[in-house]
Design a protein around this motif. Sequence first.
Motif, short mmCIF file in Angstrom:
data_model
loop_
_atom_site.label_atom_id
_atom_site.label_comp_id
_atom_site.label_asym_id
_atom_site.label_seq_id
_atom_site.Cartn_x
_atom_site.Cartn_y
_atom_site.Cartn_z
N MET A 49 -29.07 30.76 36.85
CA MET A 49 -29.54 29.31 37.62
C MET A 49 -30.27 30.42 38.15
O MET A 49 -29.96 31.38 39.74
N SER A 50 -31.78 30.34 38.86
CA SER A 50 -32.62 30.93 39.59
C SER A 50 -31.58 30.34 41.37
O SER A 50 -32.17 29.07 41.15
N GLU A 51 -31.57 31.40 42.62
CA GLU A 51 -31.80 30.79 43.87
C GLU A 51 -32.47 30.36 44.08
O GLU A 51 -32.81 29.10 44.32
N VAL A 52 -33.59 30.03 43.59
CA VAL A 52 -35.08 29.95 43.92
C VAL A 52 -35.43 28.29 44.17
O VAL A 52 -34.96 27.45 44.45
N PHE A 53 -34.37 28.71 42.64
CA PHE A 53 -34.45 26.98 41.90
C PHE A 53 -33.63 26.08 42.76
O PHE A 53 -34.08 24.85 42.44
N GLU A 54 -32.77 26.39 42.65
CA GLU A 54 -31.31 25.45 43.17
C GLU A 54 -32.07 25.26 44.97
O GLU A 54 -31.46 24.17 44.75
N GLY A 55 -32.41 25.94 45.37
CA GLY A 55 -32.90 26.21 46.24
C GLY A 55 -33.65 24.73 46.61
O GLY A 55 -33.91 23.66 47.51
N TYR A 56 -35.05 25.09 46.20
CA TYR A 56 -35.77 23.79 45.90
C TYR A 56 -35.62 22.41 45.18
O TYR A 56 -35.58 21.28 45.42
N GLU A 57 -35.00 23.00 44.55
CA GLU A 57 -33.14 21.50 43.96
C GLU A 57 -32.63 20.48 45.22
O GLU A 57 -33.12 19.76 45.11
N ARG A 58 -31.58 20.78 45.86
CA ARG A 58 -31.28 21.09 46.86
C ARG A 58 -32.38 19.94 47.58
O ARG A 58 -32.38 18.80 48.65
N GLN A 59 -32.95 20.38 47.90
CA GLN A 59 -34.55 19.60 48.53
C GLN A 59 -34.72 18.42 48.44
O GLN A 59 -35.29 17.59 49.26
N TYR A 60 -35.42 18.76 47.32
CA TYR A 60 -35.93 17.14 46.21
C TYR A 60 -34.66 16.51 46.33
O TYR A 60 -35.03 15.91 46.65
N CYS A 61 -33.70 16.98 45.90
CA CYS A 61 -32.27 15.70 46.18
C CYS A 61 -32.60 15.19 47.42
O CYS A 61 -31.97 13.89 47.36
N GLU A 62 -32.72 15.99 48.60
CA GLU A 62 -32.01 15.25 49.70
C GLU A 62 -33.36 14.16 49.99
O GLU A 62 -33.20 13.62 51.26
N ILE A 63 -34.90 14.80 50.16
CA ILE A 63 -36.15 13.95 50.27
C ILE A 63 -35.82 12.56 49.02
O ILE A 63 -36.33 12.07 49.91
N SER A 64 -35.57 12.94 47.59
CA SER A 64 -35.43 11.63 46.83
C SER A 64 -34.29 10.57 47.16
O SER A 64 -34.45 9.28 47.73
N ALA A 65 -33.41 10.97 48.12
CA ALA A 65 -32.32 10.15 48.62
C ALA A 65 -32.89 9.50 49.95
O ALA A 65 -32.62 8.39 50.30
N SER A 66 -33.18 10.24 50.78
CA SER A 66 -34.57 9.87 52.08
C SER A 66 -35.58 9.21 51.71
O SER A 66 -35.50 7.78 51.91
N LEU A 67 -36.01 9.45 50.86
CA LEU A 67 -37.44 8.37 49.91
C LEU A 67 -36.37 6.80 49.83
O LEU A 67 -37.18 5.79 50.02
N SER A 68 -35.72 6.78 49.17
CA SER A 68 -35.12 5.32 48.07
C SER A 68 -34.27 5.09 49.78
O SER A 68 -34.60 3.63 49.72
N ARG A 69 -34.04 5.26 50.60
CA ARG A 69 -33.65 4.64 51.85
C ARG A 69 -34.88 3.98 52.65
O ARG A 69 -34.67 3.01 52.92
N LYS A 70 -35.57 5.28 52.60
CA LYS A 70 -37.19 3.99 53.36
C LYS A 70 -37.43 3.06 52.66
O LYS A 70 -37.98 2.30 53.27
N CYS A 71 -37.77 3.10 51.49
CA CYS A 71 -38.20 1.61 50.99
C CYS A 71 -36.79 0.73 51.37
O CYS A 71 -37.62 0.06 51.20
N THR A 72 -35.95 0.70 51.09
CA THR A 72 -35.13 0.00 50.90
C THR A 72 -35.77 -0.48 52.10
O THR A 72 -35.43 -2.03 52.42
N ALA A 73 -35.23 0.33 53.94
CA ALA A 73 -36.38 -0.74 54.72
C ALA A 73 -37.12 -0.63 54.33
O ALA A 73 -37.52 -2.24 55.73
N ALA A 74 -38.60 0.04 54.22
CA ALA A 74 -39.90 -0.61 54.78
C ALA A 74 -39.20 -2.23 53.69
O ALA A 74 -40.87 -3.16 53.56
N SER A 75 -38.94 -2.17 52.35
CA SER A 75 -38.71 -4.01 52.32
C SER A 75 -39.14 -4.81 52.90
O SER A 75 -39.48 -6.40 52.95
N SER A 76 -37.97 -4.56 53.87
CA SER A 76 -38.48 -6.22 54.93
C SER A 76 -39.39 -6.18 56.37
O SER A 76 -39.03 -6.66 57.14
N LEU A 77 -40.30 -5.07 55.92
CA LEU A 77 -41.44 -4.24 57.24
C LEU A 77 -42.58 -5.68 56.59
O LEU A 77 -42.90 -6.05 55.67
#
Length: 221
Positions: free
Chosen positions: A1-29
């Motif tokens: 696998m491309s190291e460049v692709f792996e780097g993008y993939e890790r960033q996306y998974c981190e952002i996705s997990a963060s966005l999921s937490r933010k959506c959960t927090a925003a539901s009470s605002l």
Amino acid sequence: MSEVFEGYERQYCEISASLSRKCTAASSLLGEKLKQKASEIKSGIDGAEALIRKMDLEARNLQPSVRAGLLAKLREYKSDLNNLKGTLKRITTGNAQQGTREELLESGMADTLVVSADQRSRLLRTTEKQNQTTDRIRDSHSTMLETEDLGVSILHDLHQQRQSLLRANDTLHSVDDNISKSRRIMGAMVRRMDRNKWIIGLIVTLLVLAILVILYFKFVH
């Protein structure tokens, strides 16, 4: 696998997990806080989309055998991102805190978030397995390179031995030529000695005949 692709993939998974937490927090605002959080989530979604585009471009530049698996993962990431967009839309269209919670529960937001979390967990496990496979491939490639270096070294040694044998063969040819010359010289000397023997024999024969003739005339007359 491309190291460049792996780097993008890790960033996306981190952002996705963060966005999921933010959506959960925003539901009470409510009100302005909800708008600020929604704007922050929207910015994160834009960044995630940019990463998906980069991953898609990187995947399409790889070999077909690798490309197919990466594009399948990209489809899952796109589905995950669409779920986040839908969640954000449902949060921002709510008017009251309780109404928003009820609407989200009725529309299955909780289930969606759980599914998204499970999906991300599964994707992360898949990514980890692929990374392990990549490491094994790299180790195999390293072993192959070491074997290739050893093969080159052996070929170099064989080439040197071949050159030594060729030089030895040339030396043998030179010795053989010298032996042939020596044989010719010896043959010439033997022929000369034989000729000298015949000459000496002839001279001795003539001397004996001369002595006999002298003796004959001496005793007869």
